[in-house]
Design an enzyme around this catalytic site. Structure first.
Site, short mmCIF file in Angstrom:
data_model
loop_
_atom_site.label_atom_id
_atom_site.label_comp_id
_atom_site.label_asym_id
_atom_site.label_seq_id
_atom_site.Cartn_x
_atom_site.Cartn_y
_atom_site.Cartn_z
N HIS A 143 10.33 24.19 37.58
CA HIS A 143 9.97 24.32 39.11
C HIS A 143 9.79 22.66 39.66
O HIS A 143 9.93 22.42 40.88
CB HIS A 143 8.63 25.06 38.96
CG HIS A 143 8.50 26.59 38.76
ND1 HIS A 143 7.81 27.24 38.13
CD2 HIS A 143 9.96 27.14 38.71
CE1 HIS A 143 8.23 28.51 38.11
NE2 HIS A 143 9.37 28.51 38.52
N HIS B 190 17.29 35.42 39.77
CA HIS B 190 16.56 35.94 38.93
C HIS B 190 15.31 35.71 39.14
O HIS B 190 14.69 34.82 38.55
CB HIS B 190 16.70 35.65 37.56
CG HIS B 190 18.24 36.05 36.70
ND1 HIS B 190 19.63 35.45 37.53
CD2 HIS B 190 18.91 36.84 35.99
CE1 HIS B 190 20.53 35.90 36.89
NE2 HIS B 190 20.08 36.61 35.85
N SER C 219 9.24 30.92 41.08
CA SER C 219 10.27 30.45 42.00
C SER C 219 10.44 30.85 43.45
O SER C 219 10.46 30.10 44.23
CB SER C 219 11.80 30.37 41.22
OG SER C 219 12.04 31.52 40.60
N GLU D 221 16.27 40.58 41.61
CA GLU D 221 15.50 40.97 40.50
C GLU D 221 15.83 42.32 40.23
O GLU D 221 15.75 43.31 40.77
CB GLU D 221 13.75 41.16 40.94
CG GLU D 221 13.03 41.30 39.83
CD GLU D 221 13.19 40.92 38.62
OE1 GLU D 221 13.18 39.52 38.47
OE2 GLU D 221 13.59 41.35 37.44
N GLY E 298 21.73 39.61 39.88
CA GLY E 298 21.93 38.47 40.48
C GLY E 298 23.22 38.02 40.28
O GLY E 298 23.76 37.07 41.07
N ASP F 59 18.26 31.68 36.95
CA ASP F 59 17.18 31.48 35.97
C ASP F 59 17.02 32.86 35.00
O ASP F 59 16.31 33.49 35.11
CB ASP F 59 15.83 31.35 36.54
CG ASP F 59 14.55 31.08 35.58
OD1 ASP F 59 15.02 30.88 34.54
OD2 ASP F 59 13.63 31.17 35.92
#
Ligand SMILES: C[S@@+](CC[C@H](N)C(=O)[O-])C[C@H]1O[C@@H](n2cnc3c(N)ncnc32)[C@H](O)[C@@H]1O
Length: 272
Positions: free
Chosen positions: A18, A41, A91, A109, A135, A155
């Protein structure tokens, strides 16, 4: 799908990912033109740390809890944002907080409950689209963006044994459709061999202008532990190579274990 990010929110790996994400978004926002961000993700967007899954693992106590007081200068922007947003921001919340009026965010997601939670979070937000979909598949379907510039964050949870291969295939597919985009892909460092193989595969892939940044807490010899993590960045913005080392050094200083083999750094995998 067993992975739930709520157990790991705010841990050292989240902080690294992050803090770099904030740096990248600020760099993109230096130009007035609108940007598009794809979070492949995404998770649920924000997390309680004082109760529920995060409280049960307490991973955040070795992560964000160590950064909150008097953060060193390179981390001040990221930590300030975390304080401002209240619940620990995932995120999507971080990206949303740094968007301007014409910027757009698409989040994917795949976990059905997490996708519902994320949809609820962004309900009626016209700048954000939440997709309950794979994703990796979205890297083909949602790119290139109309805006023509932006960031793709990948991610994955690394539950699948072939996640590194899927990631590289996804990067190649996404990059082929959005060549000017900045791509940031997170990876775990449990032991060295899979990471070396991943870096070698990137070098052989033909992808250009690729950097890896890593934060390692200890010699990665015990593969049951998350011993460190990294991010592969394609098309790193101007000044990234100069400024990222200070940010990584500050993370290591606060989050390091002082165990043998800890370290942080940046390596170039492919030239421009
Ligand atoms: C590491 S977490 C994401 C954390 C989030 N990026 C953040 O920084 O706050 C990975 C997420 O990906 C989801 N996921 C797993 N496989 C997926 C797939 N193929 N496509 C989209 N999401 C997936 C998981 O349910 C989980 O919420």
């Amino acid at each position: 799908m067993n992975y739930r990010h709520a157990y790991h929110a705010g841990n050292f790996a989240d902080c690294m990912k992050h803090a770099i994400l904030v740096w990248l978004l600020r760099a993109l926002a230096r130009k007035a033109a609108a940007m598009f961000v794809l979070d492949t993700h995404a998770g649920i967007g924000r997390y309680r740390l004082d109760e529920g899954p995060a409280a049960r693992t307490s991973e955040w106590r070795h992560g964000i809890a160590r950064l909150l007081d008097a953060p060193p200068a390179p981390l001040a922007d990221y930590v300030g944002l975390v304080r401002e947003l209240g619940l620990y921001p995932g995120s999507p919340a971080i990206i949303r907080a740094l968007m301007r009026a014409d910027d757009r965010l698409a989040c994917c997601e795949l976990h059905p409950e997490d996708a519902v939670a994320l949809r609820r979070y962004f309900l009626r937000d016209r700048q954000v689209a939440v997709h309950h979909r794979d994703g990796y598949e979205a890297l083909g379907a949602l790119l290139p963006p109309q805006a023509g510039r932006g960031l793709v964050l990948i991610d994955p949870p690394y539950e699948a044994t072939d996640e590194f291969e899927r990631l590289l295939a996804g990067l190649r597919r996404g990059h082929a459709r959005f060549r000017s985009g900045v791509f940031a892909a997170w990876y775990p460092i449990k032991h060295r061999a899979p990471v070396r193989a991943f870096h070698a595969a990137i070098k052989e892939s033909g992808l250009r202008d690729v950097i890896a940044v890593e934060l390692v807490l200890r010699d990665p010899v015990e593969p049951a532990l998350l011993n460190g993590c990294g991010l592969v960045i394609i098309n790193p913005p101007y000044r990234f190579e100069g400024e990222a080392p200070a940010l990584l050094g500050a993370l290591l200083d606060r989050l390091g274990t002082r165990e043998r083999g800890e370290g942080a750094g940046l390596l170039r995998l492919a030239d421009e």
